[in-house]
Design a protein around this motif. Structure first.
Motif, PDB file in Angstrom:
ATOM      1  N   PRO A  65       2.450  -5.299 -15.676  1.00  0.00           N
ATOM      2  CA  PRO A  65       0.956  -6.271 -15.640  1.00  0.00           C
ATOM      3  C   PRO A  65       0.553  -6.422 -13.784  1.00  0.00           C
ATOM      4  O   PRO A  65       1.533  -6.467 -13.357  1.00  0.00           O
ATOM      5  CB  PRO A  65       1.092  -7.372 -16.321  1.00  0.00           C
ATOM      6  CG  PRO A  65       2.445  -7.344 -16.050  1.00  0.00           C
ATOM      7  CD  PRO A  65       3.218  -6.554 -16.328  1.00  0.00           C
ATOM      8  N   ILE A  66      -0.421  -6.164 -13.830  1.00  0.00           N
ATOM      9  CA  ILE A  66      -0.934  -6.419 -11.993  1.00  0.00           C
ATOM     10  C   ILE A  66      -0.840  -8.203 -12.087  1.00  0.00           C
ATOM     11  O   ILE A  66      -1.808  -8.739 -12.817  1.00  0.00           O
ATOM     12  CB  ILE A  66      -2.035  -5.670 -12.129  1.00  0.00           C
ATOM     13  CG1 ILE A  66      -1.807  -4.291 -12.059  1.00  0.00           C
ATOM     14  CG2 ILE A  66      -2.959  -6.314 -10.243  1.00  0.00           C
ATOM     15  CD1 ILE A  66      -3.312  -3.592 -12.054  1.00  0.00           C
ATOM     16  N   VAL A  67      -0.288  -8.387 -11.200  1.00  0.00           N
ATOM     17  CA  VAL A  67      -0.241 -10.235 -11.371  1.00  0.00           C
ATOM     18  C   VAL A  67      -0.645 -10.264  -9.418  1.00  0.00           C
ATOM     19  O   VAL A  67      -0.326 -11.593  -8.901  1.00  0.00           O
ATOM     20  CB  VAL A  67       1.343 -10.609 -10.720  1.00  0.00           C
ATOM     21  CG1 VAL A  67       1.919 -10.330 -12.539  1.00  0.00           C
ATOM     22  CG2 VAL A  67       2.213 -10.068 -10.469  1.00  0.00           C
ATOM     23  N   SER A  68      -1.029  -9.405  -8.644  1.00  0.00           N
ATOM     24  CA  SER A  68      -1.639  -9.449  -7.583  1.00  0.00           C
ATOM     25  C   SER A  68      -2.789 -10.131  -7.767  1.00  0.00           C
ATOM     26  O   SER A  68      -3.883 -10.127  -6.190  1.00  0.00           O
ATOM     27  CB  SER A  68      -0.802  -8.242  -6.504  1.00  0.00           C
ATOM     28  OG  SER A  68      -1.976  -7.613  -7.188  1.00  0.00           O
ATOM     29  N   ALA A  69      -4.060  -9.849  -8.248  1.00  0.00           N
ATOM     30  CA  ALA A  69      -4.760 -10.176  -8.715  1.00  0.00           C
ATOM     31  C   ALA A  69      -6.187 -10.817  -7.678  1.00  0.00           C
ATOM     32  O   ALA A  69      -5.177 -12.431  -8.035  1.00  0.00           O
ATOM     33  CB  ALA A  69      -5.510  -9.505 -10.304  1.00  0.00           C
ATOM     34  N   ALA A  70      -6.344 -10.828  -7.380  1.00  0.00           N
ATOM     35  CA  ALA A  70      -7.020 -12.490  -6.983  1.00  0.00           C
ATOM     36  C   ALA A  70      -7.633 -13.329  -7.539  1.00  0.00           C
ATOM     37  O   ALA A  70      -8.397 -14.737  -7.249  1.00  0.00           O
ATOM     38  CB  ALA A  70      -7.734 -12.147  -5.245  1.00  0.00           C
TER      39      ALA A  70
ATOM     40  N   PHE B  32     -12.139  -7.262 -11.707  1.00  0.00           N
ATOM     41  CA  PHE B  32     -11.384  -8.053 -11.407  1.00  0.00           C
ATOM     42  C   PHE B  32     -11.041  -7.613  -9.773  1.00  0.00           C
ATOM     43  O   PHE B  32     -10.435  -6.100  -9.435  1.00  0.00           O
ATOM     44  CB  PHE B  32     -10.047  -8.747 -11.723  1.00  0.00           C
ATOM     45  CG  PHE B  32      -8.926  -7.191 -12.501  1.00  0.00           C
ATOM     46  CD1 PHE B  32      -7.952  -6.784 -11.061  1.00  0.00           C
ATOM     47  CD2 PHE B  32      -9.469  -6.310 -12.869  1.00  0.00           C
ATOM     48  CE1 PHE B  32      -7.774  -5.545 -11.041  1.00  0.00           C
ATOM     49  CE2 PHE B  32      -8.765  -4.954 -13.592  1.00  0.00           C
ATOM     50  CZ  PHE B  32      -7.529  -4.399 -12.096  1.00  0.00           C
ATOM     51  N   SER B  33     -10.101  -8.150  -8.711  1.00  0.00           N
ATOM     52  CA  SER B  33     -10.600  -7.209  -7.996  1.00  0.00           C
ATOM     53  C   SER B  33      -8.416  -8.112  -7.244  1.00  0.00           C
ATOM     54  O   SER B  33      -7.787  -9.097  -7.823  1.00  0.00           O
ATOM     55  CB  SER B  33     -10.959  -8.339  -6.765  1.00  0.00           C
ATOM     56  OG  SER B  33     -10.329  -9.357  -6.297  1.00  0.00           O
ATOM     57  N   ALA B  34      -8.120  -6.604  -6.382  1.00  0.00           N
ATOM     58  CA  ALA B  34      -6.478  -6.756  -6.469  1.00  0.00           C
ATOM     59  C   ALA B  34      -6.235  -6.608  -4.816  1.00  0.00           C
ATOM     60  O   ALA B  34      -7.571  -5.081  -4.548  1.00  0.00           O
ATOM     61  CB  ALA B  34      -5.863  -6.265  -7.537  1.00  0.00           C
TER      62      ALA B  34
ATOM     63  N   ALA C  10     -12.694  -6.806   7.514  1.00  0.00           N
ATOM     64  CA  ALA C  10     -12.939  -6.946   9.455  1.00  0.00           C
ATOM     65  C   ALA C  10     -11.423  -6.629   9.790  1.00  0.00           C
ATOM     66  O   ALA C  10     -10.459  -6.324  10.799  1.00  0.00           O
ATOM     67  CB  ALA C  10     -13.487  -8.206   9.938  1.00  0.00           C
ATOM     68  N   ASP C  11     -10.384  -7.568   9.443  1.00  0.00           N
ATOM     69  CA  ASP C  11      -8.942  -7.289   9.512  1.00  0.00           C
ATOM     70  C   ASP C  11      -8.010  -5.909   8.810  1.00  0.00           C
ATOM     71  O   ASP C  11      -7.209  -5.852   9.293  1.00  0.00           O
ATOM     72  CB  ASP C  11      -8.269  -8.757   8.847  1.00  0.00           C
ATOM     73  CG  ASP C  11      -9.136 -10.048   9.741  1.00  0.00           C
ATOM     74  OD1 ASP C  11      -9.056  -9.628  10.586  1.00  0.00           O
ATOM     75  OD2 ASP C  11      -8.832 -10.893   8.933  1.00  0.00           O
ATOM     76  N   GLY C  12      -8.875  -5.495   8.538  1.00  0.00           N
ATOM     77  CA  GLY C  12      -8.497  -4.145   7.439  1.00  0.00           C
ATOM     78  C   GLY C  12      -7.388  -4.523   6.264  1.00  0.00           C
ATOM     79  O   GLY C  12      -6.453  -3.307   6.031  1.00  0.00           O
ATOM     80  N   TYR C  13      -7.669  -5.490   5.655  1.00  0.00           N
ATOM     81  CA  TYR C  13      -7.526  -5.359   4.117  1.00  0.00           C
ATOM     82  C   TYR C  13      -8.275  -5.232   3.116  1.00  0.00           C
ATOM     83  O   TYR C  13      -9.282  -5.304   3.317  1.00  0.00           O
ATOM     84  CB  TYR C  13      -7.506  -7.429   4.395  1.00  0.00           C
ATOM     85  CG  TYR C  13      -6.620  -7.260   2.816  1.00  0.00           C
ATOM     86  CD1 TYR C  13      -5.302  -7.516   2.812  1.00  0.00           C
ATOM     87  CD2 TYR C  13      -7.187  -7.464   1.953  1.00  0.00           C
ATOM     88  CE1 TYR C  13      -4.958  -7.822   1.504  1.00  0.00           C
ATOM     89  CE2 TYR C  13      -6.493  -8.077   0.578  1.00  0.00           C
ATOM     90  CZ  TYR C  13      -5.380  -7.695   0.902  1.00  0.00           C
ATOM     91  OH  TYR C  13      -4.750  -8.352  -0.652  1.00  0.00           O
ATOM     92  N   ALA C  14      -7.692  -4.294   2.662  1.00  0.00           N
ATOM     93  CA  ALA C  14      -8.317  -3.289   1.773  1.00  0.00           C
ATOM     94  C   ALA C  14      -8.066  -3.612  -0.109  1.00  0.00           C
ATOM     95  O   ALA C  14      -6.920  -4.381  -0.163  1.00  0.00           O
ATOM     96  CB  ALA C  14      -8.006  -1.719   1.204  1.00  0.00           C
ATOM     97  N   THR C  15      -9.221  -4.093  -0.631  1.00  0.00           N
ATOM     98  CA  THR C  15      -9.396  -5.079  -1.704  1.00  0.00           C
ATOM     99  C   THR C  15      -9.845  -3.778  -2.905  1.00  0.00           C
ATOM    100  O   THR C  15     -10.774  -3.111  -2.062  1.00  0.00           O
ATOM    101  CB  THR C  15     -10.143  -5.438  -2.080  1.00  0.00           C
ATOM    102  OG1 THR C  15      -9.583  -7.107  -1.055  1.00  0.00           O
ATOM    103  CG2 THR C  15     -10.085  -6.787  -2.400  1.00  0.00           C
ATOM    104  N   ALA C  16      -9.376  -3.026  -3.520  1.00  0.00           N
ATOM    105  CA  ALA C  16      -9.852  -2.871  -5.123  1.00  0.00           C
ATOM    106  C   ALA C  16     -11.020  -3.753  -6.102  1.00  0.00           C
ATOM    107  O   ALA C  16      -9.785  -4.720  -6.624  1.00  0.00           O
ATOM    108  CB  ALA C  16      -9.008  -1.915  -5.546  1.00  0.00           C
ATOM    109  N   THR C  17     -12.008  -3.440  -6.590  1.00  0.00           N
ATOM    110  CA  THR C  17     -12.858  -4.111  -6.932  1.00  0.00           C
ATOM    111  C   THR C  17     -12.483  -2.839  -8.246  1.00  0.00           C
ATOM    112  O   THR C  17     -13.413  -2.009  -8.753  1.00  0.00           O
ATOM    113  CB  THR C  17     -13.946  -4.884  -7.436  1.00  0.00           C
ATOM    114  OG1 THR C  17     -13.464  -5.558  -5.546  1.00  0.00           O
ATOM    115  CG2 THR C  17     -14.983  -5.144  -8.111  1.00  0.00           C
ATOM    116  N   VAL C  18     -12.016  -3.810  -9.526  1.00  0.00           N
ATOM    117  CA  VAL C  18     -11.993  -2.987 -11.071  1.00  0.00           C
ATOM    118  C   VAL C  18     -13.066  -3.447 -11.467  1.00  0.00           C
ATOM    119  O   VAL C  18     -12.844  -4.525 -11.823  1.00  0.00           O
ATOM    120  CB  VAL C  18     -10.576  -2.602 -11.632  1.00  0.00           C
ATOM    121  CG1 VAL C  18     -10.525  -1.780 -12.390  1.00  0.00           C
ATOM    122  CG2 VAL C  18      -9.600  -2.074 -10.336  1.00  0.00           C
ATOM    123  N   SER C  19     -14.002  -2.890 -12.439  1.00  0.00           N
ATOM    124  CA  SER C  19     -14.960  -3.371 -13.874  1.00  0.00           C
ATOM    125  C   SER C  19     -15.278  -2.557 -14.711  1.00  0.00           C
ATOM    126  O   SER C  19     -15.090  -0.937 -14.614  1.00  0.00           O
ATOM    127  CB  SER C  19     -16.157  -3.672 -11.978  1.00  0.00           C
ATOM    128  OG  SER C  19     -16.499  -2.676 -11.981  1.00  0.00           O
TER     129      SER C  19
END
Length: 517
Positions: A19-24, A40-42, A85-94
């Motif tokens: 499972p994905i456990v890193s989701a924010a 969810f976003s991770a 702005a810090d270059g952190y990439a997030t994926a939002t799955v819906s």
């Protein structure tokens, strides 16, 4: 860890290393009578996120009362990537929730009746539609629906649309109650929660209102409904054959075909709407089927008018510190007073939609859509959508139209009526109602295509003429001996020869006529 996300294929097989456990965070919306949404976003860097591709399934599980519980999910519709702005990439799955699966199956030309020209029960109708749902689904009927008589004919609607029609006909509602489970209910259960202004510590069973929006709408307010079922023009189903009677406060005119809410018309004046229920029509042309269809049309019209006889007041409420996870088809108390702004609300309201969220701080009820009636407020866009849906039903189901049947028939008669003419009018199953029957007839003189034959002989100065043929039967006429010029053929013959006889002119001295016309 407060929650995790499983990625599965359409068959339910888990994909990836785990499972994905890193989701924010995650968000789930449940809606009454409609499919909801989830997301969810991770971090995009999580390699397990690579399995989250369109049309695979994502399922969110959260720790509730020390038990891992499915809270939402469904087919993946979108995977959106963002970089801060810090270059952190997030994926939002819906995507849409699991009710979407019911929108992907059709019930075909399913007839909902008792099979003998009458309506069936709410539970039987739900069971009939459930047979077309994908494997693994459980549909629970309402134990006490507002109406327990369901009658109609589907024409290619999805399972989800068919369930919506059954909910409307049975004066009930449904919601997604769990993973591939759907439940009907006609009453809103008290959630035991009050939403109040945040002024200090909350009392037990209270949740704080952090944002409030009020909407009062009379867009869909009407005092009369003119219902029509399947069919066109004069062939359309109306209330004329209904066996129902109007409840107190309503007036039914079955001949003129309308139902009126008396108090609404008194308060707001006459405002009427023709509403087409194209999925309601007689399944066959028996008297029982026609009455059952008219009764179903009345029930649908009455429920529609009850839902449209007063303005709708709805609220969008953001809440904090809600003690429970609320759901659709529950009711809550809402108290909000702001004298300076002219707001004074103290009412028990019905939950139409709820949004749950979860993050590192835990899971909670985040916002609600509530109203003073169990009906979604309708705006211009929703009215257009409903019109399009009605048009699809119009094309999918047979819509009977006015037709003229002409039957030609001929029969030979005689004066004594020994051989009378019988005229039969036969109408097959496609004819469900008769508007008018006209019987035109004309009596014509008897004619024949066979020529009469005459045979004459002369004996002892007597002329005998015999007649035969289909035009007049047969007979014999006898005259005396002719003179040199003899026109003594009988002028009238009643022995079976034609009624008027102008034949018989003889010339000669031997008593044998030289010619006979």
């Amino acid at each position: 860890m407060q929650f995790y996300v499983d990625i599965e294929d359409a068959a339910g097989n888990k994909l990836g290393a785990g499972p994905i456990v890193s989701a924010a965070d995650w968000r789930v919306q449940r809606r009454m009578d409609e499919a909801g949404t989830w997301s969810f976003s991770a971090p995009l860097a999580d390699v397990r996120l690579a399995q989250a591709t369109p049309r695979r399934y994502a399922h969110v599980y959260a720790l509730i009362n020390s038990i891992w519980t499915w809270v939402g999910g469904g087919p993946i519709d979108s995977v959106a990537t963002s970089v801060d702005a810090d270059g952190y990439a997030t994926a939002t799955v819906s995507g849409g929730d699991l009710l979407r699966e019911l929108a992907w199956r059709t019930v075909g030309n399913l007839a909902v009746s008792d099979g003998a020209g009458g309506p069936t029960t709410h539970a039987a109708a739900v069971a009939a539609v459930a047979a077309y749902a994908p494997a693994g689904w459980t549909l629970t009927a309402d134990s006490a629906p507002g109406s327990n008589e369901i009658y109609g004919q589907f024409g290619g609607e999805s399972v989800l649309s068919a369930l919506g029609a059954i909910a409307e006909r049975s004066r009930s509602h449904f919601y997604l109650s769990g993973k591939r489970t759907l439940a009907f209910a006609s009453t809103f259960a008290d959630a035991g929660v009050h939403a109040i202004q945040a002024r200090g510590d909350l009392t037990p069973g209270a949740t704080a209102i952090t944002d409030l929006a009020l909407d009062q709408s009379s867009y869909e307010l009407f005092s009369r409904i003119i219902p029509v079922g399947a069919g066109q023009a004069q062939a359309a189903l109306t209330l004329r054959a209904t066996s129902r009677t109007a409840a107190a406060g309503y007036t039914l005119d079955a001949v003129t075909n309308y139902l009126r809410a008396d108090a609404t018309e008194t308060a707001y004046g006459r405002c009427e709407q023709t509403v087409a229920f194209r999925d309601i029509g007689p399944i066959s042309n028996t008297t029982a089927d026609v009455i059952a269809a008219a009764d179903a049309l009345f029930d649908a019209a009455e429920y529609w008018l009850q839902q449209h006889a007063a303005p709708i007041t709805s609220y969008r409420v953001a809440v904090a510190e809600c003690p429970v996870l609320l759901r659709p088809l529950q009711s809550i108390g809402l108290v909000y007073r702001d004298i300076d702004s002219g707001i004074d609300i103290d009412a028990d309201l019905m939950i139409l939609a709820v949004e749950w969220t979860g993050d590192a701080d835990g899971i909670r009820t985040a916002s609600l859509t509530v109203a003073d009636s169990g009906q979604w407020p309708i705006d211009d866009t929703q009215a257009v959508v409903e019109s399009i849906a009605s048009g699809a039903i119009y094309q999918a189901l047979p819509q009977l139209n006015a037709n003229a049947y002409v039957i030609a028939y001929s029969k030979n008669l005689d004066e004594v009526q020994a051989n009378p003419a019988e005229f039969r009018f036969r109408f097959d199953e496609e004819v469900t109602q008769l508007t008018r029957i006209v019987f035109d007839f004309q009596i014509l003189a008897l004619e024949s295509t066979v020529k009469s034959v005459g045979l004459e002989t002369s004996t002892g100065g007597t002329i005998t003429t015999s007649y035969s043929g289909s035009s007049g039967g047969s007979g014999t006429a006898t005259t005396g001996a002719p003179s040199a010029t003899d026109t003594g053929a009988p002028s009238n013959n009643t022995s079976g020869a034609p009624s008027t006889d102008t034949s018989g002119t003889a010339t000669g001295s031997t008593g044998v006529p030289s010619s006979d016309t």
